[in-house]
Structures are given as structure tokens and as C-alpha cells.
Design an enzyme around this catalytic site. Structure first.
Site, short mmCIF file in Angstrom:
data_model
loop_
_atom_site.label_atom_id
_atom_site.label_comp_id
_atom_site.label_asym_id
_atom_site.label_seq_id
_atom_site.Cartn_x
_atom_site.Cartn_y
_atom_site.Cartn_z
N GLU A 140 8.95 1.23 11.39
CA GLU A 140 10.04 2.22 11.25
C GLU A 140 9.34 3.57 11.30
O GLU A 140 8.68 3.97 10.34
CB GLU A 140 10.78 1.99 9.93
CG GLU A 140 12.17 2.58 9.94
CD GLU A 140 12.17 4.04 9.57
OE1 GLU A 140 12.18 4.88 10.50
OE2 GLU A 140 12.16 4.34 8.37
N CYS B 57 13.19 10.69 8.08
CA CYS B 57 13.06 10.30 9.48
C CYS B 57 14.39 10.37 10.22
O CYS B 57 14.41 10.45 11.44
CB CYS B 57 12.44 8.91 9.58
SG CYS B 57 13.23 7.72 8.53
N LYS C 242 0.87 -1.18 0.00
CA LYS C 242 0.00 0.00 0.00
C LYS C 242 0.91 1.23 0.00
O LYS C 242 1.46 1.61 1.03
CB LYS C 242 -0.87 -0.02 1.25
CG LYS C 242 -2.25 0.59 1.11
CD LYS C 242 -2.28 2.06 0.81
CE LYS C 242 -2.01 2.94 2.00
NZ LYS C 242 -1.76 4.34 1.61
N GLY D 32 1.83 4.24 13.41
CA GLY D 32 2.48 2.99 13.80
C GLY D 32 1.84 2.37 15.03
O GLY D 32 1.63 1.16 15.10
N THR E 67 4.72 7.92 13.96
CA THR E 67 4.61 7.14 15.19
C THR E 67 3.13 6.94 15.54
O THR E 67 2.74 5.85 15.99
CB THR E 67 5.39 7.84 16.31
OG1 THR E 67 6.77 7.82 15.96
CG2 THR E 67 5.22 7.13 17.65
N GLU F 280 8.70 15.62 15.63
CA GLU F 280 9.26 15.51 14.28
C GLU F 280 8.57 16.54 13.37
O GLU F 280 7.36 16.47 13.16
CB GLU F 280 9.00 14.09 13.75
CG GLU F 280 9.65 13.84 12.42
CD GLU F 280 9.55 12.38 12.00
OE1 GLU F 280 8.45 11.80 12.12
OE2 GLU F 280 10.56 11.83 11.54
N GLY G 33 6.38 5.13 8.63
CA GLY G 33 5.57 6.34 8.65
C GLY G 33 5.56 6.96 10.03
O GLY G 33 6.53 6.81 10.79
#
Ligand code: NAD
Length: 483
Positions: free
Chosen positions: A251, A285, A176, A234, A231, A386, A229
Site C-alpha cells: 500500500e 496517502c 516492524k 515498496g 513507493t 506525493e 509506506g
């Protein structure tokens, strides 16, 4: 008006599907629509996964000799290289990447398939001697259908990082891609067929994260999810995957630091640190967005860093001398601008940049001049979260302990750099820094041959290096009785 644009249908098991709707893919550099893409919903995800599961059960791929699968990966690498010019142009247009960077990423994707074609030949189980009369063998069969969820910052390269080891091990794969950047992954699937991959071994299903992505994570026939992608997403994926006890690799984000000591080679350090935070317009990242400089060097470093940042060329991705392209979407640029405004409200000082070009042709794209902040405090939002944009915070420190404390004072732990000639200091910091990937006197912590992944809220599981093969297999112990 999209009538004359290329349209990418969903291709599942060799059939083209319209999907639940179609959406427009927009170029970050000028806001123009460059293609339309069929969008997978729950029904199409089910079709793709069911087909991938049948292909997996059907023996053809997983019981093929590893050597023959490896040859196919090598052929795919060759096809990628043969199409490198077009692939780089497509990636550059779709993701807004400077063309030089896009070329390097296409080459790295080809190398990734070659690497796992070789690595799989050295990946083996074990034979053991249990106390009982007989012997034991440990096998590593493939897992089954692996769902790969990919972000928009390195669309082709991260697709390769996930697919190459999974395919080498004999899994079947459903990818995806990110909504904004599906085009090179769709092309990769075509190249795989041309390289001889059986239909249904590698399927690309563009769609929305909370629909197609969610359906992929929920699907009971998917046995592994590999996600790169944010956090927040995730964590949601880990919770959803727990319902069917899928294996998961995550990740996630980072808030990495560069620790720069007064004895460093300043020329190399300034140039390298500049790219470590502004490369890919900061949409990385591993970006070293917190630059900590020993006080004695601070003023000189800041002056040289600011001058070097001013020389970076913000430009059209198609131009050879462009250093920084646009951000991925207007919404993402607005988010980055929000960080810049809030940092100033909290008392940080914007030294330069952080503004948008007003003249054509850049005014039509999502451009932002690289921003440099001083006076940010370690607890400010700009130092904790981030940003994923071209924003650097430069801070002085007085001692190694202070630098280490600031560097570790975030929820993340992905990467970081240490700049010093003192080997003892390097050793102490390597052990003290809570990060999965470090570089010493360099900003380069991502290498095909070495594991890549984070600690803390940067995720778990590793990509790259020989161990990535372990992420795509089971462990099966068999005891053979002697009598
Ligand atoms: P995201 O995490 O929302 O999206 C990444 C991928 O996950 C996309 O393919 C998306 O469609 C999919 N996704 C989203 N929701 C999902 C769900 N519920 N189930 C399954 N899949 C889902 O990231 P984004 O919105 O593209 O970017 C937001 C932020 O994420 C960025 O600003 C940045 O901080 C971070 N990010 C990090 C990386 C990285 O490499 N670590 C990459 C991209 C973005």
C-alpha cells in the site's frame, strides 16, 4: 538526559532484550524526547521470526478453533477500548496527531479487531465436484509468519489493519513499526497478552527500515510481507522479497485528485475537500492534493476554500480544538518546504500558507500552515509527486475529458473524489479514473467494510473488507477419491 524517561525493551517470547542499541522517540509537537526504545538489528529479527515460526508450527494458535481465536480478537478490542484514553494520548504525543483524531483512530483500531473476529466466521473454503469419481475440497490454511511493515502516519490503526485479519486466520505476526512512532504498537502487544494471546503470536520489533525492516523482508521463515509506506521503499521490498518468493502486499503513495463540477453542493464540497487534503496535516496517502474545479465555479470555490483553510486551527495536539498538528519530523517538514519552494520556482502561485509559526509554543514543533497553490501545471513536480504535507493545488478545467486526463496523469492510482449531481457523469468517471478507491460527493474512501488499495504505482493487494482475509491464507486443493 533520558534517565527518567520510559524505556521500552524488545520483548521476544516473553524475554526482554536490549537490542543492538537504544534510540530516542521524539514528540513532533515540541522536539522533546518522550521515551527510549530498544532497536532490533538482524540478530533480534532472526530471534523474533524464529520464535514466531515455532509458535506457528506448534499448533496452539493455527489449529485453535476459529471461534476461539475470534474471541481473543474481541477481548483485544475490549482491552483497546478500556485503554482508549491512554492509547489516544500516547498516539497523539508520539505522532503529533490532534487528540480528537487520535481518539477516532483508537476506536477504529478496536473495531478492526472486532470486524475480523466476525468476518473469519464467514470465511470458508469450497467443495467442488471434479469430473473424476470423487469430490474436491478447497481449504484456506494460514500462511505462517507474516511480517508487517508500518508507516508513521497512522501507527496504531495501520498495525490493526494488518494484524487483525492475519491473526484471525491463524498466522503469527512480527511487526516492524516506523522508527518515529513505535509506542502504540508496543502497547498493543502488551494488551494482546492481557487479552489471552499466546506469547510469540504478535511480536513488535522497532528498528531502522534498512536494517530491521530489510532483515524481516529477507528472512526465509517470513512467508508474507504486508507493507505500507513510500513507493520507493515498496519497490525495494518487492525486489528483496522475490529472492525468497514471499507473498507481498504493497500500500504505497498517492497523488489523488478531487474532481469538482459546477453543479455540486458547494457548502458540503468545500468543507469535505478541505479535510481531504489537510487532515493529518496532509500526511495521508489518500490526500486529495490536486483539486480540479470546473471553471465556472473556480473563483468562488477558491475564495471559500481559502477562507475555510484560514479558519483551521494549527495547535498543540493535546488541545481539543486543534485541527492540524505538526509534521512528523523536522526533516519531513524540510522536505515539504522544498516542494513549496520548487513549485514557486516552476511558476505556481502560493495563495496563502506554507510558512512556519514563529511564536511559542508552536515554534518548537514541526508546524506548517496549510498551503494553497494555483497556477501549477499538471507536469510540475508538485502535481506529480506525493508531498505528504498540508499542500493543496487548485486548478480550473473546462471539460470532463480534461479533468479526467489531468486526474489520471500521474504514476499513482490510490483514491479520488467526484463532486457532481449528474449520475451519468459519475458513472463515466468511476470507470474512467485509474484509482483503487473513489468517493462520490464525499471524501471518505476508506471504510472498514470495503477493500482498500491502489492501482499503478500505488501498489497491489488490499487491506480492509472481507477480502483482506484472503491476503493471509494459502489455497489447498484436495481430491477425495470415491473408490
Ligand atoms: P518509508 O517507506 O521509508 O517507510 C515506511 C516503513 O518502511 C517504515 O517502517 C520504515 O522503517 C520501513 N522501511 C524503510 N526502508 C525499508 C527497507 N529497505 N526494508 C524494509 N522496510 C523498510 O517511508 P517514510 O520515510 O517513513 O516516508 C517517506 C515518504 O513515504 C513520505 O513522505 C510519503 O510520501 C510516503 N509514505 C506513504 C505512506 C502511505 O500510507 N502510503 C505512509 C508513510 C509514508
Amino acid at each position: 538526559m533520558t534517565g527518567s524517561l520510559p524505556h521500552y525493551p524488545l520483548t521476544i517470547a516473553g524475554e526482554a532484550y536490549a537490542g543492538q542499541s537504544r534510540y530516542e522517540v521524539v514528540a513532533p509537537a515540541d522536539g522533546r524526547t518522550i521515551a527510549t526504545v530498544a532497536m532490533a538489528g538482524r540478530a533480534e529479527i532472526d530471534l523474533a521470526v524464529t520464535n514466531a515460526a515455532e509458535r506457528f508450527r506448534g499448533y496452539l494458535w493455527r489449529t485453535m478453533r476459529p471461534h476461539d481465536r475470534a474471541n481473543m480478537l474481541v477481548r483485544l478490542a475490549t482491552r483497546i477500548r478500556e485503554e482508549a484514553g491512554d492509547l489516544a494520548a500516547l498516539e497523539s504525543r508520539n505522532a503529533g496527531k490532534p487528540i480528537r483524531a487520535a481518539r477516532a483512530e483508537v476506536e477504529a483500531a478496536a473495531r478492526c479487531f472486532e470486524y475480523y473476529a466476525g468476518a473469519v466466521g464467514t470465511f470458508h473454503g469450497q467443495s467442488l465436484l471434479p469430473a473424476a469419481r470423487g469430490y474436491g475440497a478447497v481449504y484456506h490454511p494460514p500462511i505462517g509468519v507474516c511480517g508487517m511493515i508500518v508507516p508513521w502516519n497512522f501507527p496504531l490503526l495501520i498495525t490493526a489493519w494488518k494484524c487483525a485479519p492475519a491473526l484471525a486466520m491463524g498466522n503469527t505476526v512480527v511487526v516492524k513499526p516506523a522508527e518515529a512512532t513505535p509506542l502504540t504498537a508496543l502497547r498493543l502487544a502488551e494488551l494482546a497478552l492481557e487479552a489471552g494471546f499466546p506469547e510469540g503470536v504478535l511480536t513488535i520489533v522497532p528498528g531502522l527500515g534498512d536494517q530491521a525492516g530489510q532483515a524481516l523482508v529477507e528472512h526465509p521463515l517470513v512467508r508474507k510481507i504486508s507493507f505500507t509506506g513510500s513507493t520507493a521503499t515498496g519497490k525495494r521490498i518487492a525486489r528483496t522479497a522475490a529472492e525468497t518468493l514471499k507473498k507481498v502486499s504493497l500500500e504505497l503513495g498517492g497523488k489523488s485528485a478531487a474532481l469538482i463540477f459546477a453543479d455540486t453542493d458547494l457548502d458540503t464540497c468545500v468543507d469535505s475537500t478541505l479535510w481531504s487534503v489537510f487532515d493529518n496535516s496532509g500526511q495521508d496517502c489518500c490526500s486529495r492534493s490536486r483539486i480540479l474545479v470546473e471553471r465556472g465555479l473556480y473563483n468562488e470555490f477558491l475564495a471559500r476554500f481559502a477562507t475555510a483553510a484560514n479558519r483551521l486551527k494549527l495547535g498543540l495536539p493535546s488541545e481539543e480544538d486543534t485541527d492540524l498538528g505538526p509534521l512528523i519530523t523536522p526533516a519531513h517538514r524540510a522536505r515539504v518546504l522544498g516542494f513549496i519552494t520548487q513549485a514557486q520556482d516552476q511558476g505556481a502561485t502560493l495563495v496563502q500558507g506554507g510558512d512556519m509559526p514563529g511564536d511559542e509554543p508552536l515554534a518548537d514543533g514541526n508546524y506548517l500552515f496549510p498551503a494553497i497553490f494555483i497556477d501549477a501545471q499538471p507536469n510540475h513536480r508538485i502535481m506529480q509527486e506525493e508531498v505528504f504535507g498540508p499542500v493543496a493545488c487548485i486548478l480550473p478545467f473546462d471539460s470532463e475529458e480534461e479533468a479526467l486526463t489531468i486526474a489520471n496523469d500521474t504514476a499513482y492510482g490510490l483514491s479520488g473524489s467526484i463532486w457532481t449531481r449528474d449520475i451519468n457523469r459519475v458513472q463515466r468517471l468511476v470507470h474512467g479514473l485509474a484509482a483503487g478507491c473513489l468517493s462520490v460527493n464525499s471524501n471518505s474512501s476508506v471504510h472498514q467494510e470495503m477493500p482498500f488499495g491502489g492501482v499503478k504505482q500505488s501498489g497491489y493487494g488490499h487491506e480492509l473488507g472481507p477480502d483482506a482475509l484472503r491476503a493471509y491464507c494459502e489455497t489447498k486443493s484436495v481430491f477425495y477419491s470415491e473408490g
